[in-house]
Design a protein around this motif. Structure first.
Motif, mmCIF file in Angstrom:
data_model
loop_
_atom_site.group_PDB
_atom_site.id
_atom_site.type_symbol
_atom_site.label_atom_id
_atom_site.label_comp_id
_atom_site.label_asym_id
_atom_site.label_seq_id
_atom_site.Cartn_x
_atom_site.Cartn_y
_atom_site.Cartn_z
ATOM 1 N N ASP A 1 26.365 -56.177 -39.638
ATOM 2 C CA ASP A 1 25.937 -57.267 -40.469
ATOM 3 C C ASP A 1 23.933 -57.046 -40.929
ATOM 4 O OD1 ASP A 1 27.663 -59.591 -40.016
ATOM 5 O OD2 ASP A 1 26.955 -59.461 -38.036
ATOM 6 N N ILE A 2 23.746 -55.883 -40.910
ATOM 7 C CA ILE A 2 22.429 -55.736 -41.260
ATOM 8 C C ILE A 2 22.575 -54.480 -40.520
ATOM 9 C CG2 ILE A 2 21.409 -57.368 -40.251
ATOM 10 C CD1 ILE A 2 19.398 -57.321 -42.834
ATOM 11 N N ALA A 3 21.617 -53.277 -41.325
ATOM 12 C CA ALA A 3 21.070 -52.414 -40.970
ATOM 13 C C ALA A 3 19.972 -51.504 -40.824
ATOM 14 C CB ALA A 3 22.229 -50.781 -40.924
ATOM 15 N N PHE A 4 18.771 -51.012 -40.328
ATOM 16 C CA PHE A 4 17.988 -50.845 -40.805
ATOM 17 C C PHE A 4 17.600 -49.046 -39.869
ATOM 18 C CE2 PHE A 4 17.346 -55.665 -39.725
ATOM 19 C CZ PHE A 4 16.469 -55.871 -41.091
ATOM 20 N N TYR A 5 16.547 -48.343 -40.923
ATOM 21 C CA TYR A 5 16.916 -46.767 -40.666
ATOM 22 C C TYR A 5 15.815 -46.977 -40.428
ATOM 23 C CZ TYR A 5 17.014 -41.812 -40.535
ATOM 24 O OH TYR A 5 16.744 -40.844 -40.056
ATOM 25 N N ILE A 6 14.853 -46.722 -39.007
ATOM 26 C CA ILE A 6 13.165 -46.497 -38.789
ATOM 27 C C ILE A 6 13.096 -44.551 -39.366
ATOM 28 C CG2 ILE A 6 11.659 -46.373 -37.388
ATOM 29 C CD1 ILE A 6 13.137 -49.346 -37.788
ATOM 30 N N ASN A 7 12.227 -44.832 -40.262
ATOM 31 C CA ASN A 7 11.754 -43.371 -40.755
ATOM 32 C C ASN A 7 11.511 -42.951 -40.162
ATOM 33 O OD1 ASN A 7 12.002 -41.018 -42.420
ATOM 34 N ND2 ASN A 7 11.300 -41.851 -44.390
ATOM 35 N N THR A 8 11.121 -42.184 -39.150
ATOM 36 C CA THR A 8 10.144 -41.684 -38.703
ATOM 37 C C THR A 8 9.937 -39.975 -38.584
ATOM 38 O OG1 THR A 8 10.420 -43.085 -36.908
ATOM 39 C CG2 THR A 8 8.725 -41.252 -35.961
ATOM 40 N N PRO A 9 8.432 -39.370 -39.245
ATOM 41 C CA PRO A 9 9.019 -37.658 -39.837
ATOM 42 C C PRO A 9 9.408 -37.011 -38.012
ATOM 43 C CG PRO A 9 6.255 -39.410 -40.332
ATOM 44 C CD PRO A 9 7.808 -40.102 -39.447
ATOM 45 N N LEU A 10 9.614 -36.197 -38.864
ATOM 46 C CA LEU A 10 10.956 -35.017 -37.597
ATOM 47 C C LEU A 10 9.578 -34.579 -36.658
ATOM 48 C CD1 LEU A 10 12.636 -32.886 -39.909
ATOM 49 C CD2 LEU A 10 13.814 -35.596 -38.059
ATOM 50 N N ASP A 11 8.929 -33.769 -36.579
ATOM 51 C CA ASP A 11 7.373 -34.012 -36.055
ATOM 52 C C ASP A 11 6.776 -34.528 -34.881
ATOM 53 O OD1 ASP A 11 5.884 -34.738 -37.959
ATOM 54 O OD2 ASP A 11 4.283 -33.884 -37.075
ATOM 55 N N ILE A 12 6.503 -36.126 -35.482
ATOM 56 C CA ILE A 12 6.691 -37.521 -34.728
ATOM 57 C C ILE A 12 7.353 -37.719 -33.862
ATOM 58 C CG2 ILE A 12 5.471 -39.817 -34.202
ATOM 59 C CD1 ILE A 12 4.556 -39.252 -37.014
ATOM 60 N N ALA A 13 9.015 -37.263 -34.195
ATOM 61 C CA ALA A 13 10.300 -37.950 -33.707
ATOM 62 C C ALA A 13 10.146 -36.658 -32.332
ATOM 63 C CB ALA A 13 11.306 -37.595 -33.689
ATOM 64 N N MET A 14 9.951 -35.691 -32.605
ATOM 65 C CA MET A 14 10.038 -34.187 -31.670
ATOM 66 C C MET A 14 9.095 -34.674 -30.258
ATOM 67 S SD MET A 14 11.171 -32.090 -30.280
ATOM 68 C CE MET A 14 12.071 -30.897 -30.299
ATOM 69 N N ALA A 15 7.848 -34.827 -30.965
ATOM 70 C CA ALA A 15 6.714 -35.039 -30.120
ATOM 71 C C ALA A 15 7.091 -36.249 -28.860
ATOM 72 C CB ALA A 15 5.508 -35.133 -30.576
ATOM 73 N N ARG A 16 7.172 -37.591 -30.003
ATOM 74 C CA ARG A 16 7.997 -38.910 -28.591
ATOM 75 C C ARG A 16 8.951 -37.743 -27.608
ATOM 76 N NH1 ARG A 16 9.041 -43.450 -33.503
ATOM 77 N NH2 ARG A 16 6.134 -44.108 -33.863
ATOM 78 N N ARG A 17 10.101 -37.366 -28.149
ATOM 79 C CA ARG A 17 10.965 -36.088 -27.138
ATOM 80 C C ARG A 17 10.522 -35.916 -26.574
ATOM 81 N NH1 ARG A 17 14.678 -33.838 -28.920
ATOM 82 N NH2 ARG A 17 15.652 -33.093 -26.519
ATOM 83 N N ILE A 18 9.520 -35.201 -26.480
ATOM 84 C CA ILE A 18 9.064 -34.334 -25.630
ATOM 85 C C ILE A 18 8.070 -35.241 -24.499
ATOM 86 C CG2 ILE A 18 7.375 -32.558 -25.186
ATOM 87 C CD1 ILE A 18 8.164 -31.392 -27.825
ATOM 88 N N LEU A 19 7.723 -35.830 -25.387
ATOM 89 C CA LEU A 19 6.836 -37.363 -23.869
ATOM 90 C C LEU A 19 7.535 -37.451 -22.657
ATOM 91 C CD1 LEU A 19 3.635 -38.107 -26.019
ATOM 92 C CD2 LEU A 19 3.582 -36.363 -24.557
#
Length: 173
Positions: A98-116
């Motif tokens: 019904d509705i879509a949201f995209y969380i626009n996270t800078p790629l460096d922050i996303a990568m740091a979160r994945r590593i952590l």
């Protein structure tokens, strides 16, 4: 019985989908989260080749998630929250959202979160970073190019979780 309102939360890996989905579930009464990562989803064998040749999100077979949604229709949920990277780009689920949201996270922050989040052994870190440089970054950029522009709303992933959830709740009421 009324069909639940389905909210898709999309982003790159490490972009905040799961964190936001869980926080949103706490905020919305009678809500259930479906987590994409909890399913064994058949996907293209050669990810790099997929990105370069088709990047067709319909190559993922989402029938298990579709079946889960069908089961949840039979229950008394007001909201279904899809913690799901593809937003409107997979035809198996597009008519259900019904509705879509995209969380626009800078790629460096996303990568740091994945590593952590995912890396507990330093030797695994080198391999994961190599995979990111060879293929992962291309996939992230592909999502920014295709998924983000088709979302109903794009929200900065650099905000506190509570702000993101408030913004989503404001848009669905």
């Amino acid at each position: 019985m009324e069909k639940p309102f389905i909210i898709a939360i999309s982003s790159v890996s490490g972009g905040g989908k799961t964190t936001i989905s869980k926080a949103l579930q706490e905020e919305l009464d009678q809500s259930k989260v479906i987590h994409f990562d909890q399913y064994d989803i058949p996907s293209p064998d050669d990810f790099s080749n997929w990105i370069e040749n088709s990047a067709n999100y319909n190559d993922w077979d989402l029938h298990k998630i579709d079946e889960e949604i069908q089961e949840l229709y039979k229950q008394n949920w007001k909201y279904i929250i899809l913690d799901y990277p593809f937003s409107y780009e997979n035809q198996q689920l597009v008519d259900k959202i019904d509705i879509a949201f995209y969380i626009n996270t800078p790629l460096d922050i996303a990568m740091a979160r994945r590593i952590l989040r995912d890396i507990y052994d330093i030797s695994v870190l080198r391999n994961d970073l190599q995979i990111y440089l060879e293929n992962g970054r291309k996939a992230y950029l592909q999502m920014e190019k295709v998924i983000q522009p088709h979302a109903d709303y794009v929200i900065s992933g650099q905000q506190p979780v509570s702000n993101i959830v408030s913004e989503i709740v404001k848009r669905i009421y």
